[in-house]
Design an enzyme around this catalytic site. Structure first.
Site, PDB file in Angstrom:
ATOM      1  N   ASP A  86      41.239  44.561  49.294  1.00  0.00           N
ATOM      2  CA  ASP A  86      42.508  44.298  48.620  1.00  0.00           C
ATOM      3  C   ASP A  86      42.722  45.365  47.559  1.00  0.00           C
ATOM      4  O   ASP A  86      41.809  46.140  47.251  1.00  0.00           O
ATOM      5  CB  ASP A  86      42.604  42.875  48.061  1.00  0.00           C
ATOM      6  N   TYR A  88      43.312  47.553  44.062  1.00  0.00           N
ATOM      7  CA  TYR A  88      42.717  47.515  42.736  1.00  0.00           C
ATOM      8  C   TYR A  88      43.494  46.515  41.880  1.00  0.00           C
ATOM      9  O   TYR A  88      44.722  46.432  41.960  1.00  0.00           O
ATOM     10  CB  TYR A  88      42.752  48.898  42.092  1.00  0.00           C
ATOM     11  N   PHE A  99      41.568  52.506  48.687  1.00  0.00           N
ATOM     12  CA  PHE A  99      40.634  53.362  47.952  1.00  0.00           C
ATOM     13  C   PHE A  99      41.311  54.429  47.095  1.00  0.00           C
ATOM     14  O   PHE A  99      40.661  55.057  46.269  1.00  0.00           O
ATOM     15  CB  PHE A  99      39.621  54.036  48.890  1.00  0.00           C
ATOM     16  N   HIS A 215      29.639  49.370  52.432  1.00  0.00           N
ATOM     17  CA  HIS A 215      30.765  49.701  51.552  1.00  0.00           C
ATOM     18  C   HIS A 215      30.340  50.797  50.575  1.00  0.00           C
ATOM     19  O   HIS A 215      29.173  50.851  50.152  1.00  0.00           O
ATOM     20  CB  HIS A 215      31.176  48.437  50.785  1.00  0.00           C
TER      21      HIS A 215
END
Length: 251
Positions: A86, A88, A99, A215
């Protein structure tokens, strides 16, 4: 072809979502039928009611353009898909691309590790280090930077998870999976891997390359069994694309 970034001219962009107005959020033409069907559906209506109610209650919601990834990267242009979770959840960073953060902002830890992996990969052609944290240049080259949930409330990670966005993003992933044209799927972390599997993506089947790793968060980037740092995903993606005549990405 990819659509232009519509916020490169004109007034300064708002920092957060101003209203639930999906009809005013531009997307590339070949995404439009799928997106319109979602917003006309019961799931889309429930999502809109929830976000509208939260805005009316004074919630601060990011990003200001939830569908920006679909605005910048048309379905026909997708060469690589990177799935995030999701946006920031702080003021400033969320800009609608997984990202990515706007130029001039401090790099979040996961993005710093992405830059570190780019610099480490010996199979990539030497390039200048990224000047900032914006991944806009990737989106303009056919890299779909898609979060599975497309909005979030200030200071509350995953606050809109399970509210309906995943119904749409599952269909978006499935649309790329079902194309005959090959693409590379970079699946970083269990959440991305589960989301891709739910959309029908299976490693080793179909025309696509599926790359899995942990991740890039500092909590997992160096851990086994699939550390992100050292994964070589960027050069492996380029090798796959070149072999199929699709051209490499300038990372």
């Amino acid at each position: 072809m990819s659509q232009p970034d519509l916020f490169t001219a004109g007034a300064t962009a708002p920092a957060c979502l101003q209203a639930w107005e999906p009809g005013h959020w531009p997307v590339a033409a070949d995404w439009q039928p799928l997106v319109s069907r979602f917003f006309d559906s019961e799931a889309g209506a429930r999502l809109g009611q929830h976000i509208g109610a939260r805005l009316a209650a004074g919630a601060t919601i990011y990003p200001p353009r939830p569908l920006r990834a679909l605005e910048l990267t048309a379905l026909a242009d997708v060469r690589v898909m990177i799935l995030g979770q999701d946006p920031y959840h702080g003021p400033g960073p969320a800009e609608g691309l997984a990202f990515s953060v706007a130029p001039g902002l401090r790099l979040p830890p996961s993005l710093r590790n992405i830059h570190q992996e780019l610099a480490r990969d010996p199979a990539l052609k030497p390039t200048s280090p990224p000047a900032d944290g914006s991944l806009l240049r990737w989106a303009q080259q056919g890299v779909l930077l898609l979060n599975t949930c497309l909005t979030v409330e200030d200071g509350q990670p995953a606050s809109h998870a399970g509210r309906g966005w995943e119904v749409l993003t599952d269909k978006l992933v499935r649309a790329v999976v079902e194309r005959s044209r090959p693409a590379v799927f970079m699946l970083w972390g269990a959440h991305a891997q589960r989301a891709a599997a739910a959309a029908g993506l299976e490693a080793g089947s179909g025309p696509h390359l599926v790359l899995c790793a942990n991740h890039p968060s500092p909590l997992s980037a160096r851990r086994g069994p699939q550390p992100f740092l050292g994964c070589g995903h960027f050069s492996r993606a380029n090798a796959f694309l070149l072999e199929r005549g699709l051209g490499e990405v300038s990372w």
